[in-house]
Each structure stands twice: as C-alpha cells, then as structure tokens.
Design a protein around this motif. Structure first.
Motif, PDB file in Angstrom:
ATOM      1  N   VAL A 159       0.853  -1.190   0.000  1.00 22.96           N
ATOM      2  CA  VAL A 159       0.000   0.000   0.000  1.00 22.96           C
ATOM      3  C   VAL A 159       0.886   1.236   0.000  1.00 22.96           C
ATOM      4  O   VAL A 159       1.913   1.287   0.689  1.00 22.96           O
ATOM      5  CB  VAL A 159      -0.959   0.019   1.211  1.00 22.96           C
ATOM      6  N   GLU A 160       0.491   2.212  -0.803  1.00 26.16           N
ATOM      7  CA  GLU A 160       1.240   3.455  -0.897  1.00 26.16           C
ATOM      8  C   GLU A 160       0.442   4.572  -0.239  1.00 26.16           C
ATOM      9  O   GLU A 160      -0.727   4.795  -0.580  1.00 26.16           O
ATOM     10  CB  GLU A 160       1.541   3.790  -2.353  1.00 26.16           C
ATOM     11  N   VAL A 161       1.080   5.233   0.715  1.00 28.79           N
ATOM     12  CA  VAL A 161       0.424   6.308   1.454  1.00 28.79           C
ATOM     13  C   VAL A 161       1.217   7.594   1.236  1.00 28.79           C
ATOM     14  O   VAL A 161       2.389   7.565   0.864  1.00 28.79           O
ATOM     15  CB  VAL A 161       0.327   5.980   2.955  1.00 28.79           C
ATOM     16  N   THR A 162       0.572   8.739   1.489  1.00 26.83           N
ATOM     17  CA  THR A 162       1.241  10.034   1.358  1.00 26.83           C
ATOM     18  C   THR A 162       1.251  10.750   2.700  1.00 26.83           C
ATOM     19  O   THR A 162       0.470  10.419   3.605  1.00 26.83           O
ATOM     20  CB  THR A 162       0.541  10.913   0.305  1.00 26.83           C
ATOM     21  N   GLU A 163       2.129  11.735   2.818  1.00 22.82           N
ATOM     22  CA  GLU A 163       2.318  12.411   4.101  1.00 22.82           C
ATOM     23  C   GLU A 163       1.058  13.105   4.617  1.00 22.82           C
ATOM     24  O   GLU A 163       0.838  13.187   5.827  1.00 22.82           O
ATOM     25  CB  GLU A 163       3.444  13.440   3.971  1.00 22.82           C
ATOM     26  N   ASN A 164       0.223  13.613   3.698  1.00 22.36           N
ATOM     27  CA  ASN A 164      -0.953  14.357   4.150  1.00 22.36           C
ATOM     28  C   ASN A 164      -1.965  13.477   4.869  1.00 22.36           C
ATOM     29  O   ASN A 164      -2.906  13.976   5.488  1.00 22.36           O
ATOM     30  CB  ASN A 164      -1.610  15.100   2.982  1.00 22.36           C
ATOM     31  N   MET A 165      -1.790  12.154   4.795  1.00 23.28           N
ATOM     32  CA  MET A 165      -2.684  11.254   5.524  1.00 23.28           C
ATOM     33  C   MET A 165      -2.423  11.294   7.026  1.00 23.28           C
ATOM     34  O   MET A 165      -3.261  10.873   7.823  1.00 23.28           O
ATOM     35  CB  MET A 165      -2.516   9.817   5.018  1.00 23.28           C
ATOM     36  N   PHE A 166      -1.223  11.790   7.404  1.00 25.53           N
ATOM     37  CA  PHE A 166      -0.859  11.727   8.814  1.00 25.53           C
ATOM     38  C   PHE A 166      -0.970  13.076   9.520  1.00 25.53           C
ATOM     39  O   PHE A 166      -0.835  13.149  10.743  1.00 25.53           O
ATOM     40  CB  PHE A 166       0.584  11.225   8.952  1.00 25.53           C
ATOM     41  N   ILE A 167      -1.199  14.147   8.760  1.00 24.55           N
ATOM     42  CA  ILE A 167      -1.173  15.487   9.348  1.00 24.55           C
ATOM     43  C   ILE A 167      -2.207  15.639  10.460  1.00 24.55           C
ATOM     44  O   ILE A 167      -1.914  16.126  11.550  1.00 24.55           O
ATOM     45  CB  ILE A 167      -1.390  16.550   8.251  1.00 24.55           C
ATOM     46  N   ASP A 168      -3.438  15.199  10.196  1.00 27.67           N
ATOM     47  CA  ASP A 168      -4.506  15.334  11.192  1.00 27.67           C
ATOM     48  C   ASP A 168      -4.886  14.009  11.845  1.00 27.67           C
ATOM     49  O   ASP A 168      -5.737  13.973  12.733  1.00 27.67           O
ATOM     50  CB  ASP A 168      -5.757  15.942  10.541  1.00 27.67           C
ATOM     51  N   ASN A 169      -4.289  12.911  11.394  1.00 27.68           N
ATOM     52  CA  ASN A 169      -4.738  11.592  11.868  1.00 27.68           C
ATOM     53  C   ASN A 169      -3.536  10.691  12.171  1.00 27.68           C
ATOM     54  O   ASN A 169      -3.529   9.509  11.852  1.00 27.68           O
ATOM     55  CB  ASN A 169      -5.614  10.910  10.804  1.00 27.68           C
ATOM     56  N   GLU A 170      -2.512  11.241  12.807  1.00 27.68           N
ATOM     57  CA  GLU A 170      -1.271  10.488  12.959  1.00 27.68           C
ATOM     58  C   GLU A 170      -1.459   9.212  13.784  1.00 27.68           C
ATOM     59  O   GLU A 170      -0.983   8.141  13.391  1.00 27.68           O
ATOM     60  CB  GLU A 170      -0.199  11.373  13.601  1.00 27.68           C
ATOM     61  N   ALA A 188       4.523   1.724   1.771  1.00 25.85           N
ATOM     62  CA  ALA A 188       5.422   2.659   1.090  1.00 25.85           C
ATOM     63  C   ALA A 188       4.951   4.090   1.318  1.00 25.85           C
ATOM     64  O   ALA A 188       3.755   4.374   1.238  1.00 25.85           O
ATOM     65  CB  ALA A 188       5.472   2.357  -0.410  1.00 25.85           C
ATOM     66  N   LEU A 189       5.901   4.990   1.599  1.00 25.05           N
ATOM     67  CA  LEU A 189       5.590   6.419   1.658  1.00 25.05           C
ATOM     68  C   LEU A 189       5.779   6.978   0.256  1.00 25.05           C
ATOM     69  O   LEU A 189       6.889   7.050  -0.257  1.00 25.05           O
ATOM     70  CB  LEU A 189       6.501   7.139   2.652  1.00 25.05           C
ATOM     71  N   ASP A 190       4.678   7.376  -0.366  1.00 29.62           N
ATOM     72  CA  ASP A 190       4.674   7.800  -1.770  1.00 29.62           C
ATOM     73  C   ASP A 190       4.883   9.313  -1.890  1.00 29.62           C
ATOM     74  O   ASP A 190       4.664  10.064  -0.939  1.00 29.62           O
ATOM     75  CB  ASP A 190       3.335   7.413  -2.397  1.00 29.62           C
ATOM     76  N   ASP A 191       5.299   9.743  -3.067  1.00 26.63           N
ATOM     77  CA  ASP A 191       5.409  11.166  -3.418  1.00 26.63           C
ATOM     78  C   ASP A 191       6.349  11.929  -2.496  1.00 26.63           C
ATOM     79  O   ASP A 191       6.152  13.120  -2.241  1.00 26.63           O
ATOM     80  CB  ASP A 191       4.031  11.852  -3.389  1.00 26.63           C
ATOM     81  N   PHE A 192       7.395  11.254  -1.986  1.00 26.28           N
ATOM     82  CA  PHE A 192       8.332  11.967  -1.126  1.00 26.28           C
ATOM     83  C   PHE A 192       9.105  12.986  -1.970  1.00 26.28           C
ATOM     84  O   PHE A 192       9.639  12.672  -3.009  1.00 26.28           O
ATOM     85  CB  PHE A 192       9.313  11.003  -0.461  1.00 26.28           C
ATOM     86  N   ILE A 237      10.547   8.181  -4.093  1.00 27.24           N
ATOM     87  CA  ILE A 237      10.912   9.563  -4.398  1.00 27.24           C
ATOM     88  C   ILE A 237      10.067  10.047  -5.562  1.00 27.24           C
ATOM     89  O   ILE A 237      10.047   9.434  -6.632  1.00 27.24           O
ATOM     90  CB  ILE A 237      12.403   9.666  -4.749  1.00 27.24           C
ATOM     91  N   ASP A 238       9.371  11.166  -5.381  1.00 29.79           N
ATOM     92  CA  ASP A 238       8.466  11.678  -6.415  1.00 29.79           C
ATOM     93  C   ASP A 238       9.234  12.154  -7.644  1.00 29.79           C
ATOM     94  O   ASP A 238      10.363  12.639  -7.544  1.00 29.79           O
ATOM     95  CB  ASP A 238       7.643  12.836  -5.843  1.00 29.79           C
ATOM     96  N   LYS A 239       8.581  12.030  -8.811  1.00 27.21           N
ATOM     97  CA  LYS A 239       9.231  12.403 -10.070  1.00 27.21           C
ATOM     98  C   LYS A 239       9.584  13.890 -10.123  1.00 27.21           C
ATOM     99  O   LYS A 239      10.514  14.278 -10.840  1.00 27.21           O
ATOM    100  CB  LYS A 239       8.354  12.038 -11.263  1.00 27.21           C
ATOM    101  N   SER A 240       8.868  14.725  -9.376  1.00 32.38           N
ATOM    102  CA  SER A 240       9.178  16.162  -9.376  1.00 32.38           C
ATOM    103  C   SER A 240      10.555  16.434  -8.794  1.00 32.38           C
ATOM    104  O   SER A 240      11.199  17.428  -9.125  1.00 32.38           O
ATOM    105  CB  SER A 240       8.120  16.937  -8.585  1.00 32.38           C
TER     106      SER A 240
END
Length: 668
Positions: free
Chosen positions: A537-548, A566-570, A590-593
């Motif tokens: 499962v791939e998760v992003t950082e904004n999932m933890f901001i209010d619901n850590e 996996a931590l996605d879009d790092f 690591i995000d493509k950006s």
C-alpha cells in the motif's frame, strides 16, 4: 589525381573505389580481391610487392616508396605509395594510399622516407577504429584510447556502445547503419562518453571495406575531436539566445522552444502549458530605488522562478519585467493550476537586494495547448490577455485564458456527471507499471494504476478525474473497486500458473478516516484468497497530518498481516523527515518532481542522493518514480537507489502485456 586507398587483408588486395582501375585501364575483376603480390608486381613493381610482403611479415609498421607507372594512355606517372600496418584480431593488415608525386609538398619528402611519422601523426590527431560487420571493435589506435580513457584491451571485442553517451536517438544510428551496410561512406558528428563519464564530440567518417563481391566485411571509423568547436558553438548559441542580465533564455529562444513544443505535442497528442508573468509595480522600484536595484531584483526574480519550475519546464525573460514559463507535457489543467498557485505563494517571501528587503507580487496569465490555441501567436495572446485581466482587477493572482475557462468548465461538469453515472466495470480498468531492480534490471514488482476510457471524452487522465472524485465524495467507492478488481486479477493469474509479483495500490486520505478501513481491506483479501504479502500500500504524508495516531494503527495492522507500506510522493509538499522517523515504513518512493532536472542541476542531484542515503540508513527500500532518461537512471544507480519506476523501462502495461511479463519475466 585523387588519392587512391587500398587495403590488404588475408594477402588479398581491395581498393576502396575505382580510381586505380580507371588509371590503368583495367577492369575491377582483374584486380579486386586478387593476391596483393600478383597485383603489385604486375602493375606497379616487384620491388614494391616485396616491400609490402616485409611489412606484413617482419613486424614493420610503415612503408613508403616512390615509383613510375605507365597509365592507360602510355604516359608515365610518378606515384608515391604509403603503407601502414595494423594488428587486428584476424592478424596483420595493411592500409595503403597511392597519390601522384607532384601533388606532394616537396619539402615533406625527407621526413616521409621514415613513415614512423605517419603512425605518430595518426596517433596524435586521428581517432581511428576498425570494426567487423557486427560492430565489434577489432582495432583501436592510441588516440582513441587516450581520448576515451579506455585501454586497448577494454575496447577490442566491444561495440561502440561502450562510448555511447545516450545523446543521440536510435534513429540516428539506424540511419548510419543503413548507409554503411549498403557500402556507402557515412559522415556525421557524434557525441561520445568517456570512461570517466564526461563527453566529447567527434567529427566522424565511417568507410566500409568491401570484399570481391562488393559487400562490406569491415568498417573503418576515422574521427577528429571537435569538442572545443562544439563548446564554442554552444557559447555563441547561448549568447544569441540568452538574456544578458538574468542569463535566462530570451524571447528568441522562448519562441523557438514554444514552436518545438507545439510540434511535439501535436504529434504525440499531448498538452503543455504557458504562463505569462508580469511583475506588479516594478516601475515603482525602478523610479524610487534606481535601475541598478531594479536589475538586481530582476536577477533575484529569475532565480526564484527557476527554483519553482525546476526541470518541469523552461523559464524565459521576454523583456522588461515580463517573464514566461513553458510547463512541459501536462495531463490536465489541474497541474497548471498547482504551478500558478505555487508561483503566487512563493512570491510572498521577500527579495533581499543589497541591504534592502523588497516585496514583489506578480500577475499571471495561463494558457494551455491546444485549448488556448494551436500556434505560438494565439497561445501567447491568450496568456497575455489573461494576465492583463488579473492586472486590471486585483493583481497578485492568476487567471486562465477565456477560451480555456469555458471549455474547462464544461469538461469538468461532464466529468462530474459521468463519475456519478458510470459503471466501473464498463469504463474503468487497471494497468500495471513495472518496478525494476536498479542493479540487475529484473522486474521486482508492479504498481496498479486506474484508467478511465470514457465513451465520449475518450481517455481521461487520473490527474483529472481523481481530484474530482475526491471533491464529490466518490474516492472511497473508486478505491474499493480498485482493490476488488486487483484481487480478482491476481486470482486469475494464479489460476493460470503465473509466478506472481507484489503489486502496489494507492490509498487516499478519506480511506484512513473511515472506520474499520483496515478490517474491510483485509476481509477483501481473505474473500478472494489473496496472500497479503503480494500487496503493497502506498500512502502520502498528508494522511498523517490530522490523523497520525489513527494512521499508525492502520499501518501496524497492515504490517502485522505481511502487507508492505510505502511512503509515496516523497519530495512534494512538506516532505517532513519526522514522519520517516515515526512511521513504521518499508519503502520510500521519491516523487518524479524531485527527479526531474537531476541530469542538468548538480544541486538537485545531490539532494536526491542525500534522500536515497537517508532512506537506506533508515532501513527502507528506496524507489525512484518517473525516470525517463538514461542520464537520470545512471545518476540514481550511482546514488544507490534500489528500484526504478518510469517510462525509461516501461509505460503502464495493459493486461495482455502484463501477463506476458509474468510469463517471461522480460519487459516488453
């Protein structure tokens, strides 16, 4: 008389062209491919034939003789004959030339008596290589070794791929091979790579050596180092196409790039964006602080714009306080909206010029190809008009072109309605993008990605419909369908006997706040008999901001059942290192950006290398997304990345292609 070139191989003589036959009035069949001693004795002299025999057998390197030969008209020609012995994998061979003596500079005769000069000249100025018909190098002279950084034994037996820089497209070498395999000489400029990774330019001539049947049996590559010339050309080009103050591309270069983007986007049926930027109240700075301060401010603005855009586009100064940005290859208007918003947000930070703290805002007009126009003039006019609408209303903001706003609003409305009415099994399907080991090139896993084929709108990009699904509250329903579809697909592959690979899926913020999410997720796997260890499962950082706390509970449950996280879009958003320390993760993506531009920007390369080492130090597997070029791949591999995902290896695959991959373990 033009220079006559011949070659002695396997005791047979071959002439590169027909000049010698025409000179003596003989047919090609009488000479081409015959024993060299017979030809040289009969048509030149027995003495010359013996000299060339010594050249082949006694280990000599060079030979030079002056003779007199009767031409077809009965006249006498004074000729100079040169021979140069080389060692190949098939034994000694001779490259020879014949020229008319009166053409030679008489002052050279004294030095030419000792033809070691010829070998020295070749090794000091000419990059010489000989290959067989498969392109394998059979001979490389000293200058080739010196400029490439390889020893002779490292080059012999290898093809020229060993010095391939990746600069030229495949079509370039395809045209070259088509030319020389037809027995024709090829000429061109080639950018090659040295052993140490640096590059050099060579003006190359490849001459096919033909046998008695007129077919190439070897190729001689004669090259001259033109790196300095190319560097000077690049300096001149930059001077002509760069703004002298900011060193950004100027209006001329911007127009050329815009035209090139239109051609490429038209052929590939892609989109790209244009931002027209005008600084607000810049004239006030010039009038009150002076033009010197104004110029320094423009330099600071250009630097900030470069940082914002990075490798995703090109920034140019059109003149005065006007700038423009091309945003390459976008999938939807949402990406342009994010870029414009980021630009406005970043301009809130002050600019420090000398001892002054200056605050500067900007007005931005946004256009998109092809909706805003299909030619340079229309696109720029659309972006310009949109910018002036911002100027004339509130400034410090952005606006899309009128044509784009109307067409986009209509499209967004249609997508919203279609999402509410669509039947997933009829219009949606999954594709699978391979994740490849950076060390051995083997496929280690895949990521399942959602695709939408709309009956009227055609293919709709996920970057377009997923934000809408989130906005109208349909993202959970969509993600549930993705999980069930994936489980069904894994079951089908298992029933066919395929060796399965781990598959990753993306989770959304709204799923994390949903009660019993992890229980329902695991129940779905159990229902379809899917081994949890096959799922990532791939998760992003904004999932933890209010619901850590809640997020950590979900991840622990997942990991307890063997599911990798996996931590996605790092590299996007805040990219807080604290989450890497707090969360029990397995993979860092690591995000493509963050990847874009590493082949051109040393600082970005170092940032990515640091992120990779940080991830590995924390015991995480590090995956790089969005890799499109060989240069990016080489930098990431050298930095120690574990896996690669991106178009360089493979685009997302349809079911049939994915099954072929599972069957053969080979990328299509």
């Amino acid at each position: 008389m033009e220079q006559i070139v011949f070659r002695i191989q396997g005791e047979k003589i071959y002439f590169v062209d027909r000049l010698f036959f025409e000179l003596l009035g003989l047919s090609e069949q009488e000479i081409q491919g015959q024993h060299y001693q017979q030809v040289l004795s009969q048509y030149i002299s027995i003495e010359v034939a013996q000299y060339f025999a010594d050249l082949l057998s006694e280990g000599k390197h060079t030979e030079y003789r002056r003779v007199f030969v009767n031409d077809k008209d009965g006249g006498v020609l004074p000729l100079s004959i040169f021979g140069y012995s080389i060692q190949t994998s098939q034994g000694p061979e001779i490259i020879g030339t014949i020229i008319e003596t009166k053409q030679l500079n008489q002052e050279l005769f004294g030095t030419l008596d000792d033809l070691s000069y010829m070998q020295q000249a070749l090794n000091s100025s000419v990059i010489l290589a000989i290959t067989d018909t498969e392109g394998r190098i059979t001979y490389a002279n000293q200058h080739f070794c010196a400029i490439s950084g390889y020893e002779s034994h490292e080059l012999i037996g290898r093809t020229h791929r060993i010095v391939n820089s990746g600069f030229h497209p495949r079509s370039f070498f395809k045209e070259m091979w088509e030319t020389i395999t037809q027995g024709k000489t090829w000429r061109g400029e080639v950018k090659n790579k040295k052993k140490d990774g640096s590059c050099y330019w060579a003006d190359s001539t490849i001459v096919p050596m033909l046998n008695e049947n007129g077919q190439p049996f070897q190729y001689m590559a004669i090259r001259y180092n033109i790196t300095n010339q190319k560097q000077n050309e690049e300096r001149i080009r930059l001077l002509a196409n760069s703004d002298s103050l900011t060193e950004l591309p100027n209006r001329r270069m911007f127009d050329e790039e815009l035209l090139a983007c239109i051609k490429e986007a038209t052929s590939k049926k892609e989109k790209f964006g244009v931002l027209f930027i005008d600084l607000d109240s810049f004239k006030y700075v010039n009038d009150t602080k002076g033009h010197s301060i104004g110029d320094q401010l423009l330099i600071k603005v250009s630097q900030r714009l470069r940082e914002i855009v990075g490798g995703a586009g090109m920034v140019a100064r059109l003149g005065g306080d006007e700038f423009a940005v091309i945003v390459y290859s976008i999938e939807s208007i949402t990406e342009l909206k994010r870029t414009a918003e980021t630009l406005i947000e970043k301009f809130k930070a002050p600019f420090y010029v000398s001892d002054l703290t200056l605050r500067m805002t900007c007005s931005v007009g946004v256009a998109i190809f092809p909706e805003s126009g299909t030619d340079t003039e229309t696109i720029m006019k659309s972006a310009d008009l949109a910018m002036y609408q911002v100027k004339n209303t509130h400034k410090n903001g952005y606006m899309f072109s009128i044509s784009l706003m109307s067409s986009t609003s209509q499209r967004l409305f249609q997508i919203q309605n279609s999402l509410r009415e669509s039947h997933y099994d009829e219009q949606f399907h999954l594709v699978y993008q391979p994740k490849v080991s950076a060390t051995d090139g083997k496929v280690k896993g895949m990521e399942a990605l959602l695709r939408w084929d709309h009956p009227e709108l055609g293919k709709i990009s996920p970057s377009e419909f997923i934000p809408i699904a989130e906005e109208i509250g349909m993202i959970n329903e969509m993600n549930d369908w993705v999980l069930v579809s994936l489980c069904k697909q894994i079951n089908q592959w298992a029933s066919k006997g395929y060796q399965l690979l781990p598959v990753a899926i993306n989770l959304s913020v709204s799923q994390f706040v949903h009660s019993n999410f992890e229980i329902n997720f695991l129940n779905t796997l159990t229902k379809y008999g899917v081994d949890p260890t096959l799922i990532e499962v791939e998760v992003t950082e904004n999932m933890f901001i209010d619901n850590e706390v809640r997020a950590q509970e979900i991840l622990k449950t997942m990991k307890d059942h063997g599911i990798k996280v996996a931590l996605d879009d790092f590299g996007t958003g805040y990219s807080s290192l604290s989450y890497l320390m707090k969360l029990d993760l397995d993979i860092l993506k690591i995000d493509k950006s963050l990847i874009q531009g590493i082949s051109k920007n040393f600082k970005e390369e170092k940032v990515v290398a640091t992120v990779i080492q940080l991830g590995k130090a924390l015991g995480l597997k590090v995956v790089a997304e969005g890799i499109e070029t060989k240069q990016e791949l080489d930098i990431l591999v050298a930095s120690g990345v574990d896996e690669i995902q991106g178009f360089y290896y493979s685009r997302p695959l349809e079911i049939a292609q994915t099954e072929q991959l599972l069957l053969t373990k080979q990328l299509p």
